[in-house]
Scaffold this active site. Sequence first.
Site, PDB file in Angstrom:
ATOM      1  N   HIS A 148      14.995 -39.895  -5.107  1.00  0.00           N
ATOM      2  CA  HIS A 148      15.285 -38.754  -5.961  1.00  0.00           C
ATOM      3  C   HIS A 148      14.072 -38.445  -6.838  1.00  0.00           C
ATOM      4  CE1 HIS A 148      18.022 -35.758  -7.039  1.00  0.00           C
ATOM      5  NE2 HIS A 148      19.111 -36.473  -7.206  1.00  0.00           N
ATOM      6  N   CYS A 202      16.206 -22.799  -5.325  1.00  0.00           N
ATOM      7  CA  CYS A 202      15.474 -22.223  -4.192  1.00  0.00           C
ATOM      8  C   CYS A 202      16.092 -20.906  -3.751  1.00  0.00           C
ATOM      9  CB  CYS A 202      15.433 -23.220  -3.029  1.00  0.00           C
ATOM     10  SG  CYS A 202      17.060 -23.816  -2.517  1.00  0.00           S
ATOM     11  N   GLY A 253      12.246 -29.225  -1.069  1.00  0.00           N
ATOM     12  CA  GLY A 253      11.130 -29.119  -2.002  1.00  0.00           C
ATOM     13  C   GLY A 253      10.279 -27.900  -1.702  1.00  0.00           C
ATOM     14  N   GLU A 268      14.240 -28.096   3.836  1.00  0.00           N
ATOM     15  CA  GLU A 268      14.785 -26.969   3.085  1.00  0.00           C
ATOM     16  C   GLU A 268      13.804 -26.722   1.957  1.00  0.00           C
ATOM     17  OE1 GLU A 268      15.834 -24.742   0.486  1.00  0.00           O
ATOM     18  OE2 GLU A 268      17.110 -26.357  -0.256  1.00  0.00           O
ATOM     19  N   LEU A 269      13.021 -25.650   2.091  1.00  0.00           N
ATOM     20  CA  LEU A 269      11.868 -25.450   1.216  1.00  0.00           C
ATOM     21  C   LEU A 269      12.079 -24.260   0.286  1.00  0.00           C
ATOM     22  CD1 LEU A 269       9.199 -26.172   3.974  1.00  0.00           C
ATOM     23  CD2 LEU A 269      10.368 -27.786   2.457  1.00  0.00           C
ATOM     24  N   GLU A 295      11.950 -38.134 -10.109  1.00  0.00           N
ATOM     25  CA  GLU A 295      11.906 -39.096 -11.212  1.00  0.00           C
ATOM     26  C   GLU A 295      12.766 -38.664 -12.385  1.00  0.00           C
ATOM     27  OE1 GLU A 295       8.641 -40.976 -14.358  1.00  0.00           O
ATOM     28  OE2 GLU A 295       7.957 -40.144 -12.450  1.00  0.00           O
TER      29      GLU A 295
END
Length: 458
Positions: A158, A265, A209, A231-232, A160
């Site tokens: 995950h 996103c 990300g 998945e960006l 930080e």
Amino acid sequence: MPDPAITIDPATGEELERYPRMSEAEAKAAVDRCHAAFEDWRLTTHEHRAGVLRALGKALRERKEELAQIMSREVGKLIGDSRDEIDLCAGICDYTAEQGPKELAEETRDPANAKRGIVTYQPIGVIYGIQPWNFPAYQVVRYAIANLMTGNGVLLKHAENCTGSGLRLREIFEDAGLPENLFTVLVIDHDVSDAIIAHDKVRGVTLTGSDTAGSAIAEQAGRLNKKTVLELGSNDAYLVLEDADVDLAAKTCAAGRLYNNGETCINAKRFIVTDAVHDEFMEKFTAAMEAARPGDPFDEETGLGPMAREDLREKLQAQVDESIEKGARVVTGCQIPEGRGWFYPPSILADVAPGQPAYDDELFGPVASVIRAKDDEDAMRLANDSRYGLGGGIFSKDEDRAIRLAAQHFDTGMVFVNTFGVADPSMPFGGVKNSGYGREHGGCGVKEFANAKSIFVG
């Protein structure tokens, strides 16, 4: 020893907790334990797995407030949004428990070269998930629950700044009956993460990300012939066509831009408005954006919480400043306020054009980019003029026409017609172009990391 992972309250800038990071040896040992748990789990029936998932959903509902409080403290989410997120996670558990056995059911075929054929969907092993902070529970549950249904083991790295949320999820899952080590949280740095991707017991990698991070992870995994699901980011366009209900469009677009503090996103980000309704939309949209009051995320009256990290706010401001230098016009906001915490006001940039970050890139925060289009055809062209393709929206009173545009012309993985939404367990989630590949939800996720095995019977 590696430096600890530190969580900080974005509303105050004060440190919350420190968590020791694993060494590479400790992380690899954790992978081995996850694989050992997988070896037992993979032999369980679909119905048994579904029963455990239902128990996880029940536990999430029972411990909703506990987890929601941690999430809002760590990333600044409005407390109501945190509670809604956990309800969504519980719904994913329920949906996957109900539909997973059907999706994974053995199929019979009639091959030409054998008496009969069987297609069986089998788990492949340990799946490594690298997840961001903006949905501390949902981002994890989205891939983890599907893979647990498939029979895989699950690793989580995950972000930080929401380490506590990830560790609490593991606790909730194990307390609810998930076998120990089957869902393993790795508190590690990037160098150790690279070693985990290379671990021989890791069979697949999924990341949510930026497109830059996705390219790096895909390259690493690709060299090792390991499948990835990415998945960006995106800069989702919402079209306000000539026949739109402007009141609905303005209200919904503001909600879509500010949802989750603008850090999603699939937020509405670019607003492409036709000449015919542009001025009316701008007046009402500006009023709706400015009505959202920034403040304490635990106050039920707050309309916008802080951004999750100071560096993210600084990056957003730099993108706004560059856009203004290149011709964008400030309608409202667009400046870091004084005071403690990492707040940013509801903001609108107009006169947005190619070459500006507000047009070309993803602004991950509460800044809206308004682009004027000549007509409906021009609006559709502008929407697709992007390297991204996750989601988007269309506002039009002609619903059938809007659906045709969404289906045939919008170059994205998801489109919302006269509404805004985030995710639903029953609908596939994912994008195209630089927004990634692979699908989660909608029955797709349970097969992304499954071995579709063909058996020929003579």
